[in-house]
Design a protein around this motif. Structure first.
Motif, PDB file in Angstrom:
ATOM      1  N   ARG A  48       0.827  -1.205   0.000  1.00 52.15           N
ATOM      2  CA  ARG A  48       0.000   0.000   0.000  1.00 52.15           C
ATOM      3  C   ARG A  48       0.865   1.260   0.000  1.00 52.15           C
ATOM      4  NH1 ARG A  48      -5.199  -0.921   2.119  1.00 52.15           N
ATOM      5  NH2 ARG A  48      -5.966  -2.864   1.179  1.00 52.15           N
ATOM      6  N   VAL A  49       1.886   1.271   0.858  1.00 49.62           N
ATOM      7  CA  VAL A  49       2.742   2.450   0.963  1.00 49.62           C
ATOM      8  C   VAL A  49       3.557   2.631  -0.322  1.00 49.62           C
ATOM      9  CG1 VAL A  49       4.583   3.557   2.278  1.00 49.62           C
ATOM     10  CG2 VAL A  49       2.866   2.179   3.468  1.00 49.62           C
ATOM     11  N   GLN A  50       4.062   1.532  -0.880  1.00 52.92           N
ATOM     12  CA  GLN A  50       4.787   1.615  -2.151  1.00 52.92           C
ATOM     13  C   GLN A  50       3.913   2.227  -3.239  1.00 52.92           C
ATOM     14  OE1 GLN A  50       6.426  -2.646  -2.201  1.00 52.92           O
ATOM     15  NE2 GLN A  50       7.820  -1.512  -3.534  1.00 52.92           N
ATOM     16  N   SER A  51       2.672   1.773  -3.302  1.00 49.24           N
ATOM     17  CA  SER A  51       1.759   2.287  -4.325  1.00 49.24           C
ATOM     18  C   SER A  51       1.532   3.781  -4.150  1.00 49.24           C
ATOM     19  CB  SER A  51       0.422   1.534  -4.247  1.00 49.24           C
ATOM     20  OG  SER A  51      -0.511   2.061  -5.176  1.00 49.24           O
ATOM     21  N   PHE A  52       1.393   4.221  -2.897  1.00 42.39           N
ATOM     22  CA  PHE A  52       1.183   5.649  -2.656  1.00 42.39           C
ATOM     23  C   PHE A  52       2.398   6.458  -3.099  1.00 42.39           C
ATOM     24  CE2 PHE A  52       1.646   9.481  -0.146  1.00 42.39           C
ATOM     25  CZ  PHE A  52       0.396  10.071  -0.306  1.00 42.39           C
ATOM     26  N   ILE A  53       3.592   6.000  -2.731  1.00 44.06           N
ATOM     27  CA  ILE A  53       4.793   6.737  -3.119  1.00 44.06           C
ATOM     28  C   ILE A  53       4.950   6.744  -4.635  1.00 44.06           C
ATOM     29  CG2 ILE A  53       7.307   6.839  -2.908  1.00 44.06           C
ATOM     30  CD1 ILE A  53       7.076   5.529  -0.183  1.00 44.06           C
ATOM     31  N   ASN A  54       4.642   5.620  -5.271  1.00 37.06           N
ATOM     32  CA  ASN A  54       4.779   5.547  -6.727  1.00 37.06           C
ATOM     33  C   ASN A  54       3.818   6.495  -7.421  1.00 37.06           C
ATOM     34  OD1 ASN A  54       6.110   4.366  -8.977  1.00 37.06           O
ATOM     35  ND2 ASN A  54       4.297   3.155  -9.395  1.00 37.06           N
ATOM     36  N   ASN A  55       2.646   6.714  -6.843  1.00 36.31           N
ATOM     37  CA  ASN A  55       1.678   7.647  -7.421  1.00 36.31           C
ATOM     38  C   ASN A  55       1.995   9.097  -7.091  1.00 36.31           C
ATOM     39  OD1 ASN A  55       0.140   5.627  -8.621  1.00 36.31           O
ATOM     40  ND2 ASN A  55      -1.128   5.335  -6.792  1.00 36.31           N
ATOM     41  N   ASN A  56       2.889   9.307  -6.136  1.00 35.10           N
ATOM     42  CA  ASN A  56       3.304  10.658  -5.743  1.00 35.10           C
ATOM     43  C   ASN A  56       4.829  10.657  -5.650  1.00 35.10           C
ATOM     44  OD1 ASN A  56       0.544  11.987  -4.803  1.00 35.10           O
ATOM     45  ND2 ASN A  56       0.595   9.904  -4.016  1.00 35.10           N
ATOM     46  N   ARG A  57       5.468  10.455  -6.803  1.00 43.06           N
ATOM     47  CA  ARG A  57       6.880  10.051  -6.812  1.00 43.06           C
ATOM     48  C   ARG A  57       7.845  11.091  -6.267  1.00 43.06           C
ATOM     49  NH1 ARG A  57       8.023   7.915 -12.650  1.00 43.06           N
ATOM     50  NH2 ARG A  57       6.317   9.288 -13.236  1.00 43.06           N
ATOM     51  N   SER A  58       7.481  12.350  -6.281  1.00 44.50           N
ATOM     52  CA  SER A  58       8.422  13.349  -5.772  1.00 44.50           C
ATOM     53  C   SER A  58       8.644  13.226  -4.275  1.00 44.50           C
ATOM     54  CB  SER A  58       7.943  14.764  -6.115  1.00 44.50           C
ATOM     55  OG  SER A  58       8.071  15.004  -7.487  1.00 44.50           O
ATOM     56  N   VAL A  59       7.696  12.629  -3.533  1.00 49.28           N
ATOM     57  CA  VAL A  59       7.917  12.461  -2.096  1.00 49.28           C
ATOM     58  C   VAL A  59       8.989  11.431  -1.831  1.00 49.28           C
ATOM     59  CG1 VAL A  59       5.519  13.074  -1.596  1.00 49.28           C
ATOM     60  CG2 VAL A  59       6.162  10.661  -1.730  1.00 49.28           C
ATOM     61  N   SER A  60       9.336  10.618  -2.832  1.00 51.37           N
ATOM     62  CA  SER A  60      10.311   9.545  -2.614  1.00 51.37           C
ATOM     63  C   SER A  60      11.699  10.071  -2.284  1.00 51.37           C
ATOM     64  CB  SER A  60      10.382   8.637  -3.842  1.00 51.37           C
ATOM     65  OG  SER A  60      10.877   9.337  -4.969  1.00 51.37           O
ATOM     66  N   THR A  61      11.983  11.339  -2.558  1.00 53.59           N
ATOM     67  CA  THR A  61      13.302  11.904  -2.251  1.00 53.59           C
ATOM     68  C   THR A  61      13.274  12.753  -0.973  1.00 53.59           C
ATOM     69  OG1 THR A  61      12.898  13.832  -3.668  1.00 53.59           O
ATOM     70  CG2 THR A  61      13.952  11.914  -4.690  1.00 53.59           C
ATOM     71  N   TYR A  62      12.233  12.585  -0.163  1.00 51.55           N
ATOM     72  CA  TYR A  62      12.121  13.290   1.117  1.00 51.55           C
ATOM     73  C   TYR A  62      11.825  12.293   2.226  1.00 51.55           C
ATOM     74  CZ  TYR A  62      11.901  17.752  -1.347  1.00 51.55           C
ATOM     75  OH  TYR A  62      12.204  18.841  -2.123  1.00 51.55           O
ATOM     76  N   ASN A  63      12.281  12.590   3.451  1.00 53.85           N
ATOM     77  CA  ASN A  63      11.931  11.785   4.610  1.00 53.85           C
ATOM     78  C   ASN A  63      10.440  11.925   4.905  1.00 53.85           C
ATOM     79  OD1 ASN A  63      14.645  11.135   4.867  1.00 53.85           O
ATOM     80  ND2 ASN A  63      15.020  12.717   6.415  1.00 53.85           N
ATOM     81  N   LEU A  64       9.864  10.891   5.508  1.00 55.22           N
ATOM     82  CA  LEU A  64       8.448  10.921   5.860  1.00 55.22           C
ATOM     83  C   LEU A  64       8.114  12.139   6.711  1.00 55.22           C
ATOM     84  CD1 LEU A  64       5.621   9.602   6.036  1.00 55.22           C
ATOM     85  CD2 LEU A  64       6.472   8.276   7.987  1.00 55.22           C
ATOM     86  N   SER A  65       9.009  12.523   7.607  1.00 59.69           N
ATOM     87  CA  SER A  65       8.754  13.661   8.494  1.00 59.69           C
ATOM     88  C   SER A  65       8.584  14.968   7.740  1.00 59.69           C
ATOM     89  CB  SER A  65       9.902  13.794   9.510  1.00 59.69           C
ATOM     90  OG  SER A  65      11.144  13.966   8.833  1.00 59.69           O
ATOM     91  N   SER A  66       9.011  15.018   6.469  1.00 56.86           N
ATOM     92  CA  SER A  66       8.902  16.251   5.682  1.00 56.86           C
ATOM     93  C   SER A  66       7.684  16.279   4.766  1.00 56.86           C
ATOM     94  CB  SER A  66      10.163  16.433   4.813  1.00 56.86           C
ATOM     95  OG  SER A  66      11.308  16.558   5.602  1.00 56.86           O
ATOM     96  N   TRP A  67       7.008  15.146   4.615  1.00 55.82           N
ATOM     97  CA  TRP A  67       5.944  15.079   3.614  1.00 55.82           C
ATOM     98  C   TRP A  67       4.814  16.064   3.884  1.00 55.82           C
ATOM     99  CZ3 TRP A  67       4.987   9.176   2.420  1.00 55.82           C
ATOM    100  CH2 TRP A  67       6.151   8.652   1.857  1.00 55.82           C
ATOM    101  N   ALA A  68       4.520  16.317   5.144  1.00 48.11           N
ATOM    102  CA  ALA A  68       3.393  17.185   5.463  1.00 48.11           C
ATOM    103  C   ALA A  68       3.769  18.660   5.525  1.00 48.11           C
ATOM    104  CB  ALA A  68       2.768  16.780   6.801  1.00 48.11           C
TER     105      ALA A  68
END
Length: 421
Positions: A48-68
């Protein structure tokens, strides 16, 4: 009697031991079953998490703590406005809390994200690709205490154009009004409603209707303009108010320059310095089909006579054989006639472009990437004619859009981690 009692005690001890072992085996089996089940839940959560990151690929180069909180992670896909931002913030805020793997059936287990961290290959550019993303996810069954944790590493590659449809028309702002576009229309302007773009036809590569959509990709930078003495020029006074000449490019003494296309192919290109282009009503400028010609345009192109580049039936002739790079300031225009289609590629970030509405069979056949589209005054592009037909190809260009989303590669390592309920 003592012998019978001894045998009875022995049997009792053996039975007790067997019962104890059976109970231990049952507990071990139940524990193994719980571990296996929670591991399956963790795997489901990981997917599920992989699918979310793949659909929002720019977040993949940031730590989770920065996504929000990091604005640069918010514009991550072909969507625009607040919806995508809201989805990312909501996911980031809920990621570390237990969530049902199946929202309609809590008994299937729950998962949560322990963390996602990113390490760039270039320490001086911490959020750039390539790099490695590390994702850890826990899973559990709601009626058991067993919790399993999976930790995976995912190579994140620099973005490319795979799966990105080429636009027939790319605008940094504005809309197309009544003009129809037989191709995808891409805009960077979130204030313009997609319904204001008139698209028609079906993309032969996907069998899906052409559509308009927002993008966070940015127009490519203009290539460096060569020095004037390195460029070909049109004949002196080639076009003026009394000259109705028909000029064909390249001319006999023009020289070609070696350029490299996106697909790595080296080609010979005839490059011209064009300060402005005003072709008289009865004149024409023809690009020889099968040759490659690039205009470095510093002013405007005004409609009048025809620009002709027709690849119909000509081998190795493509719209991108004829390129116009526009370097003029905001307010510059590329205005074309509506009585013939021109196979061409236009990159002019400050320009307004359009096709005269008097003709019903003319415009751009290829793609145009510009600031905005003329809807009436100026280029007179104010009818429902098809003014752009999408026929270009990424590989045959020599420029690349900016801000391509990173590529999310398959998992490279997979480890089970200890976890606490």
């Amino acid at each position: 009697m003592p012998v019978a009692i001894g045998f009875g005690l022995a049997i009792l001890m053996v039975t007790t031991a067997m019962l104890s072992r059976s109970q231990t085996d049952t507990m071990s089996a139940n524990s193994q079953e719980a571990i296996g089940s929670s591991l399956n839940v963790a795997e489901g959560g990981l997917a599920r998490v992989q699918s979310f990151i793949n659909n929002n690929r720019s977040v993949s180069t940031y730590n989770l703590s920065s996504w929000a909180s990091t604005r640069s992670t918010m514009s991550t896909g072909p969507s625009c406005g607040t919806s995508n931002t809201t989805d990312i913030v909501a996911f980031a805020n809920a990621a570390r809390t237990w969530q049902n793997l199946d929202p309609t059936n809590p008994s299937k287990g729950q998962y949560r994200v322990v963390d996602y961290t990113y390490a760039s290959s270039d320490p001086t550019r911490p959020n750039s690709a390539p790099g490695i993303g590390t994702l850890q996810v826990e899973g559990r069954l709601t009626n058991r205490s067993s919790v399993n944790s999976l930790r995976v590493t995912i190579p994140i590659q620099a973005g490319d154009l795979s799966g990105v449809p080429i636009p027939g028309l790319w605008l940094s702002g504005g809309a197309t009004g009544n003009n129809s576009i037989k191709g995808n229309v891409v805009t960077n302007d979130c204030s313009v409603g997609l319904s204001s773009f008139q698209t028609t036809g079906v993309d032969p590569s996907t069998n899906e209707p052409y559509r308009a959509y927002y993008t966070t990709m940015q127009l490519p930078p203009l290539p460096p303009q060569p020095a004037a003495n390195q460029l070909n020029t049109l004949p002196p006074n080639a076009f003026n108010s009394t000259n109705t000449r028909d000029i064909v490019l390249p001319q006999n003494n023009d020289r070609a320059t070696t350029r490299t296309l996106n697909n790595g192919q080296s080609v010979q290109v005839y490059e011209y310095l064009i300060n402005s282009l005003n072709i008289p009503q009865n004149g024409s400028l023809t690009i020889t089909p099968g040759t490659r010609v690039t205009f470095y345009l510093n002013g405007s192109i005004n409609r009048g006579g025809n620009i002709i580049h027709d690849c119909t039936g000509v081998p190795n002739c493509y719209p991108t054989n004829f390129q116009i790079f526009g370097y003029g300031p905001i307010g510059s225009t590329i205005c074309l006639n509506g009585n013939n289609y021109i196979d061409m590629f236009v990159l002019a970030p400050n320009y307004t472009s359009g096709v005269a509405g008097s003709g019903g069979n003319g415009g751009i056949r290829g793609t145009a990437w510009i600031k905005d589209w003329s809807n009436g005054a100026g280029c007179g592009s104010n009818t429902s004619n098809i003014t752009v037909i999408q026929t270009a190809n990424w590989d045959l260009m020599s420029v690349m859009p900016l801000n391509l989303p990173p590529r999310f590669s398959p998992i490279s390592t997979w480890q089970r981690q200890d976890a606490q309920p």
